[in-house]
Write a protein that holds these residues in place. Structure first.
Motif, PDB file in Angstrom:
ATOM      1  N   ASP A   1      11.768  -4.131   6.621  1.00 53.26           N
ATOM      2  CA  ASP A   1      12.872  -4.159   5.654  1.00 53.26           C
ATOM      3  C   ASP A   1      12.334  -4.224   4.224  1.00 53.26           C
ATOM      4  OD1 ASP A   1      14.677  -4.081   7.741  1.00 53.26           O
ATOM      5  OD2 ASP A   1      15.084  -6.237   7.712  1.00 53.26           O
ATOM      6  N   SER A   2      11.329  -5.075   4.008  1.00 50.79           N
ATOM      7  CA  SER A   2      10.731  -5.211   2.679  1.00 50.79           C
ATOM      8  C   SER A   2      10.065  -3.908   2.244  1.00 50.79           C
ATOM      9  CB  SER A   2       9.704  -6.345   2.679  1.00 50.79           C
ATOM     10  OG  SER A   2       8.994  -6.391   1.459  1.00 50.79           O
ATOM     11  N   ALA A   3       9.322  -3.289   3.156  1.00 49.38           N
ATOM     12  CA  ALA A   3       8.616  -2.058   2.822  1.00 49.38           C
ATOM     13  C   ALA A   3       9.589  -0.940   2.468  1.00 49.38           C
ATOM     14  CB  ALA A   3       7.717  -1.641   3.983  1.00 49.38           C
TER      15      ALA A   3
ATOM     16  N   HIS B   1       1.305  10.743  -3.076  1.00 50.67           N
ATOM     17  CA  HIS B   1       1.209  11.069  -1.659  1.00 50.67           C
ATOM     18  C   HIS B   1       2.538  10.825  -0.943  1.00 50.67           C
ATOM     19  CE1 HIS B   1      -2.968  11.740  -2.341  1.00 50.67           C
ATOM     20  NE2 HIS B   1      -3.145  10.516  -2.798  1.00 50.67           N
ATOM     21  N   ALA B   2       2.563  11.170   0.338  1.00 48.20           N
ATOM     22  CA  ALA B   2       3.780  11.050   1.141  1.00 48.20           C
ATOM     23  C   ALA B   2       3.518  10.099   2.301  1.00 48.20           C
ATOM     24  CB  ALA B   2       4.206  12.428   1.659  1.00 48.20           C
ATOM     25  N   PRO B   3       3.523   8.782   2.042  1.00 46.87           N
ATOM     26  CA  PRO B   3       3.196   7.828   3.091  1.00 46.87           C
ATOM     27  C   PRO B   3       4.373   7.537   4.012  1.00 46.87           C
ATOM     28  CG  PRO B   3       3.651   6.636   1.075  1.00 46.87           C
ATOM     29  CD  PRO B   3       3.756   8.108   0.742  1.00 46.87           C
TER      30      PRO B   3
ATOM     31  N   ASP C   1       0.822  -1.211   0.000  1.00 44.15           N
ATOM     32  CA  ASP C   1       0.000   0.000   0.000  1.00 44.15           C
ATOM     33  C   ASP C   1       0.856   1.261   0.000  1.00 44.15           C
ATOM     34  OD1 ASP C   1      -2.196  -1.712   0.053  1.00 44.15           O
ATOM     35  OD2 ASP C   1      -2.217  -1.745   2.243  1.00 44.15           O
ATOM     36  N   LEU C   2       2.034   1.193   0.599  1.00 49.19           N
ATOM     37  CA  LEU C   2       2.960   2.327   0.530  1.00 49.19           C
ATOM     38  C   LEU C   2       3.344   2.618  -0.919  1.00 49.19           C
ATOM     39  CD1 LEU C   2       5.324   1.406   3.510  1.00 49.19           C
ATOM     40  CD2 LEU C   2       3.664   3.282   3.468  1.00 49.19           C
ATOM     41  N   VAL C   3       3.632   1.568  -1.656  1.00 50.94           N
ATOM     42  CA  VAL C   3       3.971   1.725  -3.080  1.00 50.94           C
ATOM     43  C   VAL C   3       2.808   2.377  -3.829  1.00 50.94           C
ATOM     44  CG1 VAL C   3       4.453   0.477  -5.222  1.00 50.94           C
ATOM     45  CG2 VAL C   3       5.618  -0.191  -3.108  1.00 50.94           C
ATOM     46  N   ALA C   4       1.593   1.917  -3.543  1.00 51.63           N
ATOM     47  CA  ALA C   4       0.414   2.463  -4.224  1.00 51.63           C
ATOM     48  C   ALA C   4       0.212   3.937  -3.883  1.00 51.63           C
ATOM     49  CB  ALA C   4      -0.821   1.653  -3.837  1.00 51.63           C
TER      50      ALA C   4
END
Length: 225
Positions: free
Chosen positions: A100-102, A87-89, A78-81
């Motif tokens: 780590d993955s995020a 936006h600035a997540p 969802d951060l990628v989206a």
């Protein structure tokens, strides 16, 4: 995501022994996600949650550059989206492997923090996106966690949450190696309203199914100005 035991016929949730051992609940649940981090990422990365994105963003007038806290960001889908939408997540998760993955996939700030010890001093956000995460917090702690999420919202900010719902009897306990708090829709309404937020919209998921086949409750809440 696999449905919690309350929504799968023939599988019971094992109730916790009281008093709750919060350290055990956190460590055991996080250990499950850590040991299955890659399989979880592969199994959920392509899930279509655009309906949930739209519900939250519509409530904020589709503005650009929104500061969004992804509470329970997992491996970063969802951060990628949100970044792709301009936006600035900021992500937050208790599982280091997910953090780590995020960070790798979304290239944004991701906070490594246990939900049970949530502390966001000095932060403020236009929105909090809590997709399939709040239900991992024991009911005993939910008022404190919700109060902290409400506190970091700017006036008129929005909390989006999606949680598995109990159809009748509320329960909390273990579903395999994961701890969950399974409340009715009314139970979630009551708890979140007590954090000073106002319900603006709610719906059941997945879309297009009869209510008996919609185990997820989605809600959009507004912080009073």
């Amino acid at each position: 995501l696999r449905l919690p035991a309350t929504e799968r016929k023939g599988v019971a949730v094992s109730k916790p022994q009281l008093p709750l051992d919060l350290k055990q609940i956190a460590s055991r649940t996080l250990s499950h996600y850590a040991h299955n981090a890659e399989a979880f990422r592969e199994g959920t990365w392509d899930h279509d949650v655009s309906q949930n994105y739209a519900a939250m963003l519509d409530a904020l007038g589709e503005r650009q550059g929104l500061r969004i806290l992804d509470f329970g960001c997992g491996p970063g889908r969802d951060l990628v989206a949100f970044r792709a939408l301009g936006h600035a997540p900021v992500g937050l998760d208790g599982c280091k492997e997910f953090v780590d993955s995020a960070r790798q996939h979304a290239d944004c700030e991701v906070i490594h923090q246990d939900f049970f010890e949530l502390s966001l001093a000095g932060r403020e956000f236009d929105a909090v996106f809590a997709n399939a995460s709040l239900f991992h917090v024991p009911r005993l702690l939910l008022p404190r966690v919700l109060a902290e999420l409400s506190r970091v919202l700017v006036p008129n900010g929005v909390l989006f949450c999606s949680n598995p719902r109990a159809f009748d009897v509320e329960q909390e306990g273990w579903s395999g190696e994961r701890y969950g708090c399974y409340l009715t829709v009314e139970g979630w309404r009551t708890l979140i309203a007590s954090a000073g937020l106002v319900l603006e919209r709610e719906y059941l998921r997945p879309a297009g199914k009869p209510a008996a086949q919609q185990p997820w409750s989605a809600m959009v809440w507004r912080k009073r100005a």
